[in-house]
Design an enzyme around this catalytic site. Structure first.
Site, PDB file in Angstrom:
ATOM      1  N   GLY A 185       0.796  -1.158   0.095  1.00  0.00           N
ATOM      2  CA  GLY A 185      -0.022   0.005  -0.068  1.00  0.00           C
ATOM      3  C   GLY A 185       0.857   1.212   0.094  1.00  0.00           C
ATOM      4  O   GLY A 185       2.022   1.040   0.187  1.00  0.00           O
ATOM      5  N   TYR A 186       0.210   2.331  -0.220  1.00  0.00           N
ATOM      6  CA  TYR A 186       0.927   3.562  -0.476  1.00  0.00           C
ATOM      7  C   TYR A 186       0.640   4.748   0.598  1.00  0.00           C
ATOM      8  O   TYR A 186      -0.638   4.937   0.977  1.00  0.00           O
ATOM      9  CB  TYR A 186       0.818   4.309  -1.779  1.00  0.00           C
ATOM     10  CG  TYR A 186       1.436   3.353  -2.860  1.00  0.00           C
ATOM     11  CD1 TYR A 186       2.640   3.715  -3.310  1.00  0.00           C
ATOM     12  CD2 TYR A 186       1.021   2.074  -3.329  1.00  0.00           C
ATOM     13  CE1 TYR A 186       3.443   2.676  -4.157  1.00  0.00           C
ATOM     14  CE2 TYR A 186       1.559   1.303  -4.071  1.00  0.00           C
ATOM     15  CZ  TYR A 186       2.876   1.572  -4.793  1.00  0.00           C
ATOM     16  OH  TYR A 186       3.473   0.870  -5.410  1.00  0.00           O
TER      17      TYR A 186
END
Lengths: 159, 159
Positions: free
Chosen positions: A28-29
């Site tokens: 994820g970011y």
């Protein structure tokens, strides 16, 4: 710093990975800004935080800084802090000549997308394309993993 | 994960730090989204990447993940990837009773701002306020270091 130099292609068929065991990845970011992406990745039992700078004009090179972190921290960062949706994929490694291809088979919100990346010692390195390799998408920012958060592959086909 | 619990105050005068030696800090952000800030900090010879989650309703608690990184990497991350402007400050540590205050004297784009933070074992911990302590700004998001990137203190007084 490292400089990441890679070319990226769509994959025509899954023959290249049939019978291979891949590594499940969940990532994820915390930033999907292309000038400064921040990725948290769980790859099997290990975990990493990776920051990447702006892509070069042709999209093949980026500054990259990667640090291993405790897997428990990464789980929490993904569950609590990361932008939605998370990216889920299984990564296979395939040798072809002197190069190693990484083939990512996406699931979840990006189900149906299969991409192959090859990391190169220099942008000038010649790449022999295996026959399962399809269209080149190096520098096409829709295919950046960070872009697949904001605009997942499943949504590309909805009108 | 750590949970960071702290209260934050403006500082009335610099008597508290006179004669003390502080640590020069230079820091920048790869994300200033309050739900997921990503900070790179050079603090003297050491360097850290720190990710923080959403502040609690009263602004006193946040999940925090911090990793030491090579100082050379941090210099590059600040020079090449971080949002502008960078935050520059000198941090002084002052003991008062059983608590330790961190007093940040900002320079650069935030010149004129002086803040004191005290980290607490729980939100219920009573804090005796030294007489150099001014107005409490815990939870006032203008005073988050990440906010001082987008809206530096020097600009607060411009009309």
């Amino acid at each position: 710093m490292g400089i990441e130099i890679e070319r990226k292609f769509l994959v025509r068929d899954l023959s290249a990975v049939s019978g291979l065991t891949g590594t499940r990845m969940r990532q994820g970011y915390l930033s999907v800004d292309p000038q400064r992406t921040v990725r948290v990745r769980l790859a099997g039992p290990r975990a990493y935080v990776t920051m990447k700078g702006a892509p070069s004009d042709n999209g093949a090179s980026r500054a990259e800084y990667e640090y291993e972190v405790p897997a428990g921290d990464a789980e929490e960062l993904l569950d609590r802090l990361a932008l939605r949706p998370l990216i889920e994929k299984t990564r296979y490694r395939v040798s072809a000549g002197r190069l190693v291809w990484e083939i990512d088979v996406f699931t979840g919100e990006n189900e149906g997308l299969v991409m192959a990346e090859v990391e190169l010692p220099s942008e000038a390195t010649a790449v022999a394309l295996p026959d399962w390799v399809g269209e080149e998408v190096t520098g096409d920012d829709r295919y950046y993993n960070a872009s697949l958060v904001s605009y997942p592959y499943r949504d590309w086909h909805r009108v």
